[in-house]
Design a protein around this motif. Structure first.
Motif, PDB file in Angstrom:
ATOM      1  N   GLY A  83       0.825  -1.192   0.000  1.00 58.85           N
ATOM      2  CA  GLY A  83       0.000   0.000   0.000  1.00 58.85           C
ATOM      3  C   GLY A  83       0.863   1.247   0.000  1.00 58.85           C
ATOM      4  O   GLY A  83       2.099   1.164  -0.082  1.00 58.85           O
ATOM      5  N   GLU A  84       0.225   2.385   0.101  1.00 61.66           N
ATOM      6  CA  GLU A  84       0.963   3.654   0.084  1.00 61.66           C
ATOM      7  C   GLU A  84       0.374   4.586   1.134  1.00 61.66           C
ATOM      8  O   GLU A  84      -0.834   4.585   1.378  1.00 61.66           O
ATOM      9  N   LYS A  85       1.203   5.383   1.755  1.00 62.38           N
ATOM     10  CA  LYS A  85       0.726   6.356   2.723  1.00 62.38           C
ATOM     11  C   LYS A  85      -0.047   7.453   2.000  1.00 62.38           C
ATOM     12  O   LYS A  85       0.305   7.849   0.887  1.00 62.38           O
ATOM     13  N   VAL A  86      -1.092   7.954   2.653  1.00 62.46           N
ATOM     14  CA  VAL A  86      -1.890   9.011   2.043  1.00 62.46           C
ATOM     15  C   VAL A  86      -1.029  10.252   1.805  1.00 62.46           C
ATOM     16  O   VAL A  86      -1.168  10.926   0.782  1.00 62.46           O
ATOM     17  N   SER A  87      -0.136  10.555   2.725  1.00 60.03           N
ATOM     18  CA  SER A  87       0.743  11.715   2.547  1.00 60.03           C
ATOM     19  C   SER A  87       1.598  11.558   1.290  1.00 60.03           C
ATOM     20  O   SER A  87       1.848  12.528   0.567  1.00 60.03           O
ATOM     21  N   SER A  88       2.030  10.337   1.005  1.00 64.13           N
ATOM     22  CA  SER A  88       2.804  10.076  -0.204  1.00 64.13           C
ATOM     23  C   SER A  88       1.938  10.260  -1.447  1.00 64.13           C
ATOM     24  O   SER A  88       2.382  10.823  -2.460  1.00 64.13           O
ATOM     25  N   MET A  89       0.686   9.766  -1.398  1.00 58.60           N
ATOM     26  CA  MET A  89      -0.223   9.933  -2.538  1.00 58.60           C
ATOM     27  C   MET A  89      -0.462  11.410  -2.837  1.00 58.60           C
ATOM     28  O   MET A  89      -0.483  11.830  -4.001  1.00 58.60           O
ATOM     29  N   VAL A  90      -0.670  12.208  -1.790  1.00 56.30           N
ATOM     30  CA  VAL A  90      -0.929  13.641  -1.962  1.00 56.30           C
ATOM     31  C   VAL A  90       0.264  14.332  -2.608  1.00 56.30           C
ATOM     32  O   VAL A  90       0.116  15.105  -3.565  1.00 56.30           O
ATOM     33  N   LYS A  91       1.450  14.056  -2.102  1.00 55.79           N
ATOM     34  CA  LYS A  91       2.655  14.670  -2.659  1.00 55.79           C
ATOM     35  C   LYS A  91       2.890  14.219  -4.098  1.00 55.79           C
ATOM     36  O   LYS A  91       3.239  15.021  -4.968  1.00 55.79           O
ATOM     37  N   ARG A  92       2.701  12.939  -4.336  1.00 56.57           N
ATOM     38  CA  ARG A  92       2.975  12.373  -5.662  1.00 56.57           C
ATOM     39  C   ARG A  92       2.041  12.919  -6.731  1.00 56.57           C
ATOM     40  O   ARG A  92       2.459  13.138  -7.877  1.00 56.57           O
ATOM     41  N   THR A  93       0.791  13.154  -6.378  1.00 53.47           N
ATOM     42  CA  THR A  93      -0.199  13.566  -7.367  1.00 53.47           C
ATOM     43  C   THR A  93      -0.481  15.068  -7.377  1.00 53.47           C
ATOM     44  O   THR A  93      -1.192  15.558  -8.253  1.00 53.47           O
ATOM     45  N   GLY A  94       0.048  15.785  -6.403  1.00 52.23           N
ATOM     46  CA  GLY A  94      -0.220  17.218  -6.325  1.00 52.23           C
ATOM     47  C   GLY A  94      -1.623  17.541  -5.848  1.00 52.23           C
ATOM     48  O   GLY A  94      -2.198  18.570  -6.221  1.00 52.23           O
ATOM     49  N   ALA A  95      -2.188  16.693  -5.015  1.00 47.77           N
ATOM     50  CA  ALA A  95      -3.554  16.886  -4.530  1.00 47.77           C
ATOM     51  C   ALA A  95      -3.636  18.055  -3.549  1.00 47.77           C
ATOM     52  O   ALA A  95      -2.639  18.466  -2.939  1.00 47.77           O
ATOM     53  N   VAL A  96      -4.838  18.565  -3.403  1.00 49.07           N
ATOM     54  CA  VAL A  96      -5.098  19.656  -2.466  1.00 49.07           C
ATOM     55  C   VAL A  96      -5.239  19.121  -1.045  1.00 49.07           C
ATOM     56  O   VAL A  96      -4.883  19.783  -0.072  1.00 49.07           O
ATOM     57  N   ALA A  97      -5.794  17.905  -0.921  1.00 43.70           N
ATOM     58  CA  ALA A  97      -5.977  17.272   0.391  1.00 43.70           C
ATOM     59  C   ALA A  97      -6.253  15.794   0.175  1.00 43.70           C
ATOM     60  O   ALA A  97      -6.549  15.361  -0.945  1.00 43.70           O
ATOM     61  N   GLY A  98      -6.153  15.025   1.241  1.00 44.29           N
ATOM     62  CA  GLY A  98      -6.407  13.589   1.127  1.00 44.29           C
ATOM     63  C   GLY A  98      -6.810  12.981   2.448  1.00 44.29           C
ATOM     64  O   GLY A  98      -6.386  13.439   3.518  1.00 44.29           O
ATOM     65  N   VAL A  99      -7.665  11.942   2.364  1.00 45.69           N
ATOM     66  CA  VAL A  99      -8.070  11.189   3.558  1.00 45.69           C
ATOM     67  C   VAL A  99      -8.053   9.700   3.216  1.00 45.69           C
ATOM     68  O   VAL A  99      -8.132   9.315   2.048  1.00 45.69           O
ATOM     69  N   ASN A 100      -7.940   8.868   4.231  1.00 38.61           N
ATOM     70  CA  ASN A 100      -7.986   7.417   4.017  1.00 38.61           C
ATOM     71  C   ASN A 100      -9.381   7.002   3.564  1.00 38.61           C
ATOM     72  O   ASN A 100     -10.364   7.682   3.842  1.00 38.61           O
ATOM     73  N   ALA A 101      -9.467   5.871   2.864  1.00 43.53           N
ATOM     74  CA  ALA A 101     -10.760   5.450   2.313  1.00 43.53           C
ATOM     75  C   ALA A 101     -11.159   4.060   2.797  1.00 43.53           C
ATOM     76  O   ALA A 101     -11.604   3.883   3.918  1.00 43.53           O
ATOM     77  N   GLY A 102     -10.984   3.013   1.936  1.00 48.59           N
ATOM     78  CA  GLY A 102     -11.485   1.691   2.250  1.00 48.59           C
ATOM     79  C   GLY A 102     -10.558   0.839   3.096  1.00 48.59           C
ATOM     80  O   GLY A 102      -9.395   1.172   3.309  1.00 48.59           O
TER      81      GLY A 102
END
Length: 382
Positions: free
Chosen positions: A166-185
């Motif tokens: 899996g991947e940390k949400v913080s890593s996903m946000v940085k990698r994709t340039g997202a504005v914000a992120g939260v855990n899901a399923g």
């Protein structure tokens, strides 16, 4: 006189010795009386506390609340020491049936049409609210955050970039340039040492099924958004989801609000106190993500699902559903920094899915890392 002068001295010595003994005896006696009193008081208190804990309705309710809280942790089996092994199994089965029932009522809420607005087309002189905002949420024994996303069509479900972990949400946000992120399923977590790579149920991104772990089940509880930005939560078949135009979704339960009403009647039905992540939608279309920290005495213990439901209702949610919580609960800002305080002793968890917010979601590419893989072939171990 010199011959008899020593006699009074010996007599004086003999008389003084009993006085010291008499002075010492009351001190030792008082000490033992105090110790005995403390023991008796402690014993009486223990008996009364045990009687309250096991026989009085308020104590029984508290005992089951503690058991429910343990059920939501990696130490679920400890709950049997509070309610017994048989009661533990029965309680888990009751909750499973209740959660299934809570997903059956068909949702009829509607949202206004959300205009397509980008940075390039927006009028610079027109005052607009920011896409997202974060506010703190406090209550009796808990602390958390509410992320508001004013345009629901800006939310995308993102998955890890590499196979096998899996991947940390913080890593996903940085990698994709997202504005914000939260855990899901949720995900398969054997021995509570899972690698976060094997999701539970369905994973849908950009209208495509990335992962199907239903194993022959005809329907599943999902939480997500359709292509128009309307939140969808409840029990649906894959065919129903495709017909509804589902865009982003994961499997999780229970749904706690539908058609503007709460489904959990009281705190004692709230499945224990724990860290929570909840997704909801207001009548105006705004998506609400509630993250409540927990399992941290002195800072935040967490909330029941009933309390999470009431928080969402107070903020205008007309539909809301539970997402993976516990140690997975995390909120990340646009800098890739964790806003809340995750309960995991090992830091931020590696997860299979996250809901991320983008200014321009159409430019985001989310590859399917499970393509061509069968659920049975995926190693979920740590």
């Amino acid at each position: 006189m010199d011959a008899i002068s020593p006699l009074p001295s010996r007599t004086s010595t003999v008389v003084s010795t009993p006085r010291k003994n008499k002075a010492g005896r009351p001190k030792r006696s008082r000490f033992w009386r105090m110790l005995k009193a403390l023991f008796v008081t402690g014993f009486i208190f223990t008996v009364l506390a045990a009687g309250w804990f096991f026989l009085i309705p308020s104590g029984i309710e508290y005992r089951y609340m503690l058991a429910d809280s343990l059920i939501t942790t990696q130490h679920r089996e400890w709950a049997k020491y509070l309610i017994g092994d048989k009661a533990l199994k029965e309680r888990v089965a009751v909750y499973a049936a209740r959660f299934e029932e809570m997903g059956t009522e068909r949702d009829t809420h509607t949202i206004p049409a959300i205009p397509v607005v980008s940075k390039q087309t927006a009028d610079p002189e027109e005052e607009t609210q920011p896409l997202t905002s974060i506010e703190e949420v406090d209550g009796d024994g808990y602390h958390g955050y509410l992320l508001t996303v004013r345009d629901p069509k800006k939310v995308r479900l993102v998955v890890p970039i590499k196979r096998g972990r899996g991947e940390k949400v913080s890593s996903m946000v940085k990698r994709t340039g997202a504005v914000a992120g939260v855990n899901a399923g949720g995900f398969s977590d054997p021995n509570w040492k899972g690698n976060g790579f094997k999701p539970i149920g369905l994973v849908i991104s950009q209208g495509r099924i990335f992962y199907d772990g239903l194993g022959g089940k005809k329907s599943v509880q999902i939480v997500g958004i359709d292509k128009s930005g309307k939140m969808i939560a409840g029990n649906y078949t894959i065919d129903e989801l495709m017909e509804m135009g589902i865009s982003e979704a994961v499997s999780f339960s229970p749904r706690i609000i539908v058609n503007g009403k709460g489904l959990i009647k009281s705190r004692k039905e709230g499945w224990g106190v724990a860290p929570r992540t909840v997704m909801g939608q207001r009548e105006d279309g705004a998506i609400l993500f509630l993250m409540i920290d927990g399992r941290q005495p002195g800072y935040s213990l967490g909330v029941t699902l009933y309390e999470a439901q009431e928080i969402m209702l107070a903020r205008g949610a007309v539909i809301a559903a539970n997402l993976d919580g516990g140690s997975s609960t995390v909120l990340v800002d646009d800098k890739g920094l964790i806003v809340n305080k995750p309960a995991s002793a090992y830091g931020e968890r590696y997860l299979p899915t996250a809901f991320l917010v983008f200014e321009e979601p159409s430019t985001v590419q989310v590859p399917n890392i499970w393509a061509g893989m069968k659920p049975s072939e995926i190693d979920a171990g740590g």
